[in-house]
Design a protein around this motif. Sequence first.
Motif, PDB file in Angstrom:
ATOM      1  N   ASP A 163     106.653  13.016 -26.142  1.00 13.68           N
ATOM      2  CA  ASP A 163     105.318  12.675 -26.636  1.00 13.68           C
ATOM      3  C   ASP A 163     105.460  11.496 -27.732  1.00 13.68           C
ATOM      4  N   ARG A 164     106.550  10.810 -27.610  1.00  8.51           N
ATOM      5  CA  ARG A 164     106.651   9.515 -28.423  1.00  8.51           C
ATOM      6  C   ARG A 164     106.984   8.345 -27.455  1.00  8.51           C
ATOM      7  N   THR A 165     107.170   8.828 -25.986  1.00  5.25           N
ATOM      8  CA  THR A 165     107.279   7.748 -25.074  1.00  5.25           C
ATOM      9  C   THR A 165     106.300   7.448 -24.243  1.00  5.25           C
ATOM     10  N   LEU A 166     106.113   6.035 -23.947  1.00  4.86           N
ATOM     11  CA  LEU A 166     105.222   5.477 -22.885  1.00  4.86           C
ATOM     12  C   LEU A 166     105.820   4.993 -21.838  1.00  4.86           C
ATOM     13  N   PHE A 167     105.678   5.668 -20.659  1.00  4.39           N
ATOM     14  CA  PHE A 167     106.108   5.087 -19.292  1.00  4.39           C
ATOM     15  C   PHE A 167     105.271   4.145 -18.471  1.00  4.39           C
ATOM     16  N   TYR A 168     106.115   3.296 -17.852  1.00  3.11           N
ATOM     17  CA  TYR A 168     105.605   2.313 -16.928  1.00  3.11           C
ATOM     18  C   TYR A 168     106.407   2.843 -15.746  1.00  3.11           C
ATOM     19  N   THR A 219     100.519  16.954 -16.915  1.00  6.19           N
ATOM     20  CA  THR A 219     100.771  16.467 -18.255  1.00  6.19           C
ATOM     21  C   THR A 219     102.165  15.888 -18.332  1.00  6.19           C
ATOM     22  N   LEU A 220     102.849  15.900 -17.123  1.00  3.50           N
ATOM     23  CA  LEU A 220     104.139  14.875 -17.229  1.00  3.50           C
ATOM     24  C   LEU A 220     103.897  13.385 -16.887  1.00  3.50           C
ATOM     25  N   SER A 222     108.940   5.213 -31.777  1.00  6.75           N
ATOM     26  CA  SER A 222     108.211   5.456 -30.328  1.00  6.75           C
ATOM     27  C   SER A 222     108.963   4.724 -29.239  1.00  6.75           C
ATOM     28  N   LEU A 223     108.885   5.002 -28.026  1.00 10.81           N
ATOM     29  CA  LEU A 223     109.676   4.327 -26.985  1.00 10.81           C
ATOM     30  C   LEU A 223     108.878   3.894 -25.880  1.00 10.81           C
ATOM     31  N   LEU A 243     113.531  15.121 -18.592  1.00 16.15           N
ATOM     32  CA  LEU A 243     114.438  14.881 -19.437  1.00 16.15           C
ATOM     33  C   LEU A 243     114.208  14.680 -20.662  1.00 16.15           C
ATOM     34  N   LEU A 244     113.011  13.784 -20.753  1.00 19.33           N
ATOM     35  CA  LEU A 244     112.882  13.382 -22.316  1.00 19.33           C
ATOM     36  C   LEU A 244     111.886  14.587 -23.189  1.00 19.33           C
TER      37      LEU A 244
END
Length: 276
Positions: free
Chosen positions: A130-135, A189-190, A102-103, A122-123
């Motif tokens: 789907d395994r990334t959480l963005f802040y 969804t982005l 996870s990222l 890009l990701l």
Amino acid sequence: MTISAPVEDIEIELLLEALNQRYHYDFRHYARASIRRRLTQARIQLGFASLSAMQEALLHDAALLPRLLNYLTVQVSEMFRDPGYFRALREQVVPHLKTYPSLKVWVAGCSNGEELYSLAILLREEGLYDRTLFYATDINPNALVAAETGIYSLDLIRRFTENHQKSGGRSSLSDYYRADHGRAVFDRTLRERVVFSDHSLVTDAVFSEMHLISCRNVLIYFDRDLQDRAVGLFRDSLVRHGFLGLGSKESLRFSAHSAAFTEFVRDEKIYLRQGA
């Protein structure tokens, strides 16, 4: 005989102090030439005869604050700006990110969201979304609202598309938005895995366990002490061997925290966080 400071310098100091004490927005350690230019523009555009008059209005009318913040914060960006940076992320950083189950990615100073959506696309193209959480953080509430809506003028899309292609995009940018009355509305969804948050690099604390922090063209507006504070914040927020991306005119060379990083992609200002 003592020579007094120019009146405008005094007015700037007092206005910034008032802004800090009244609203807890601290611009006192921003690069002075930039602040002077932005305050002068604000004074003229908002119709004040002097900075002192603008300060008085600011102290007594909170509705003026968001209008002033639009001048004091930098809202100029574009998707996949400096395509070489995003190509380097894609080709040299992503292979390392793929080793994590996870990222966490922090876009510091996200402005109106162009860089956030660039990284999200890009990701997604690299199978990591789907395994990334963005802040996505900024001190300007208007910018955060704009970022969360993900709507841009269609006039900008040609440049965005060219940048995306140059960055090594694996799809068409048009796959991620729909045209609507002269606007490009990016797919919601982005931002399903995005936390939008008010955050100041001047006063707020770390976001922990980040794998990638992208803070581009923000440090150039800080003085040296504030740059060091921000870089220290990034150091403490990153996991061991996490990545930090800066703008093309920014560097860690003179930072008090430079020893905590090594150059990973020198030409694109991407750094690797060292172990403890």
